[in-house]
Design an enzyme around this catalytic site. Structure first.
Site, short mmCIF file in Angstrom:
data_model
loop_
_atom_site.label_atom_id
_atom_site.label_comp_id
_atom_site.label_asym_id
_atom_site.label_seq_id
_atom_site.Cartn_x
_atom_site.Cartn_y
_atom_site.Cartn_z
CG MET A 1 -2.19 0.73 0.97
SD MET A 1 -3.31 0.50 2.35
CE MET A 1 -4.76 1.30 1.73
CB CYS A 2 3.39 2.89 0.34
SG CYS A 2 4.44 1.45 0.50
#
Lengths: 300, 245
Positions: A1-2
């Site tokens: 994701m990040c």
């Protein structure tokens, strides 16, 4: 994701509050990236010589001794200050000389960044912890980009944390994954670009460094990146005087930009922008796929 | 985890019959619970949501004739799975606004990110700004009216309903389309596989006229629009292939 976030000031109004405005932005992206966090802040530029951000695992490392060693061996003046496990060294010589000296004589010291203006600080842990550890709230400067990581492909380590810097004052944060990074890394190594990790995002940073070395403008380098890089990405890029955002043609990874007379801010999600001054009246939009957005201050 | 203390962190203020929830003070979970609680009682039918600040999942899963005004930008999946309610967002929305809507009206005063109205079965989605990529992807009966542009891959594999675009459409519009009616006033960057331009007949002018009326857009002339639909080459079984079995 990040999660990725960036804040670029168009004038000096908020320069003294850069870290204070940016801290809640980074923390707001904790849900997208709780494993590690980092940021690259641009400010406190040196006129002559260069600035290096160095890191040592031991918090009690003797930075004064290192400074003295550099001074006596390289015959250059060193100004330095410590911030947690990191120290910023300002040297009156070129960065490469110091980097070579450190690699040969102090290989336990990691070089996080080098340039006129950039300082990179990153660590494993929740964004809130990283903000406190490096006293981000007190930092000043012209622009800053940050990353909160949810590791998917490589280990949760400091080395795998963003931002990545592969050239003077250049830095990149990435949300997504690249599929042709291995081959591209080899090609770039052949051209003399050095890499510290097996991370895909570092290859993107290396590619931009290479293109800028070839004489590209930031815009031209990003045009080449759109042609050459295969995979999913939203990038936010910092240079000494510039700030850029670009998304891949499929645009799977989110991004939102807000702009006022005083700043440009980007984030993976709008939630990270809500604490900025004047955000209610800012122009807010989603950057289009494969369109390059660049802001640059005139360097003098 | 505590799930049974919703009452204590839901601050619903009721002024002149309008329920107001300030998300600076209440959680999204408690807002949604307060809205769902109306299903049986319908004590408060009109709602104001303050300080949304881009939070996700606002006003999702509503299943009663409520009127909800969200004052600010919303995050992902706003008004998802909506049934009967009329939700207005006075700002922009993130991905998947009104995804899987069944009925009701969702109106976005600003722009919407990707996958607006994805898989929606019914109801009306009005976007007064632009919509991002994949608008109306796989929709199954909803009507979507966009005043601005839509991004790439809009109506990908969409099955039934209508998409109206008053601006331009991005690449691969209507790729692998089933039976959605697509109307575009501006340019179409490219059509997706099996999507073709079709003739505007009187019944289509009529359909558009009625849609603009429902969407409250009285400044659009249906005759300015072009119609796109499925060439029906991809999803129909060809009798020539019967021998393969």
């Amino acid at each position: 994701m990040c999660g990725i976030v960036g804040l670029y000031l168009k004038n000096d109004k908020y320069e003294n509050q850069l870290g204070k405005l940016f801290s809640p932005m980074l923390i707001a992206m904790t849900e997208r990236g709780p494993d590690s966090a980092g940021f690259a802040v641009y400010g406190d530029a040196v006129e002559d010589g260069n600035k290096l951000t160095l890191r040592h695992e031991d918090e009690n490392y003797d930075w004064a001794a290192l400074a003295k060693d550099i001074e006596s061996n390289l015959g250059t003046q060193v100004d330095w200050f410590q911030n947690s496990k990191v120290a910023v060294f300002k040297v009156a010589t070129d960065a490469e000389t110091v980097e070579d000296f450190l690699e040969q004589n102090h290989e336990d010291v990691l070089i996080m960044s080098s340039g006129k203006s950039i300082e990179i600080l990153k660590e494993v842990g929740l964004p809130e912890r990283i903000v406190e550890m490096f006293k981000l709230g007190e930092m000043k400067g012209s622009h800053i980009i940050g990353h909160t990581r949810m590791a998917t492909e490589s280990a949760v380590t400091m080395a795998g944390s963003h931002p990545f810097s592969t050239g003077l004052d250049l830095c990149l944060v990435h949300n997504g994954s690249l599929s042709n990074h291995n081959r591209l890394r080899q090609e770039l190594q052949h051209e003399g670009i050095e890499f510290d990790t097996q991370n895909d995002s570092e290859v993107a940073a290396g590619f931009l460094t290479y293109r800028l070395q070839q004489g590209d403008s930031l815009n031209e380098a990003l045009e080449h990146a759109l042609e050459k890089l295969d995979g999913f990405y939203t990038f936010t890029i910092g240079t000494k005087d510039g700030f850029a955002v670009v998304r891949d043609p499929i645009a799977c990874k989110p991004a939102v930009i807000a702009e006022t007379d005083d700043y440009v801010a980007m984030a993976s999600e709008y939630q990270a922008l809500t604490t900025l001054p004047g955000i209610e009246d800012a122009k807010v939009w989603e950057p289009e796929p494969s369109k390059i957005y660049v802001w640059e201050r005139n360097s003098n | 985890m505590t799930t049974n203390n919703l009452a204590e962190n839901t601050a619903v203020e009721t002024v002149a019959g309008v329920g107001t929830v300030d998300l600076a003070k209440s959680s999204v979970r408690s807002l949604n619970q307060a809205l769902h609680d109306q299903h049986d009682q319908m004590a408060i039918t009109q709602w104001e949501v303050l300080n949304p600040k881009g939070q996700h999942n606002l006003a999702v899963g509503l299943d009663a004739k409520l009127k909800v005004d969200i004052r600010g930008h919303a995050g992902y999946y706003c008004a998802g799975m909506n049934k009967e309610a009329e939700v207005t967002v006075h700002g922009n929305t993130g991905q998947g606004v009104a995804e899987n809507m069944m009925s009701g009206v969702v109106r976005i005063k600003g722009s919407a990110s990707s996958a607006a109205g994805a898989t929606a079965h019914g109801g009306l989605l009005v976007i007064e700004g632009d919509a991002g990529s994949r608008c109306g992807i796989s929709m199954k009966g909803a009507d979507i009216v966009v005043r601005g542009n839509v991004g790439h891959m809009s109506c990908f594999m969409a099955q039934a309903g209508t998409l109206v675009v008053c601006g331009d459409a991005g690449e691969a519009l209507g790729d692998s389309l089933y039976e959605v009616h697509i109307y575009v006033k501006g340019s179409v960057k490219s059509l997706g596989a099996d999507c073709i331009e079709k003739e505007m007949r009187p019944e289509h002018i009529e359909e558009l006229t009625e849609l603009f009326e429902r969407a409250g857009m009285d400044d659009q002339d249906p005759r300015d629009f072009k119609r796109y639909g499925s060439a029906r080459q991809l999803y129909n079984f060809k009798v020539d292939n019967a021998g393969a079995y």
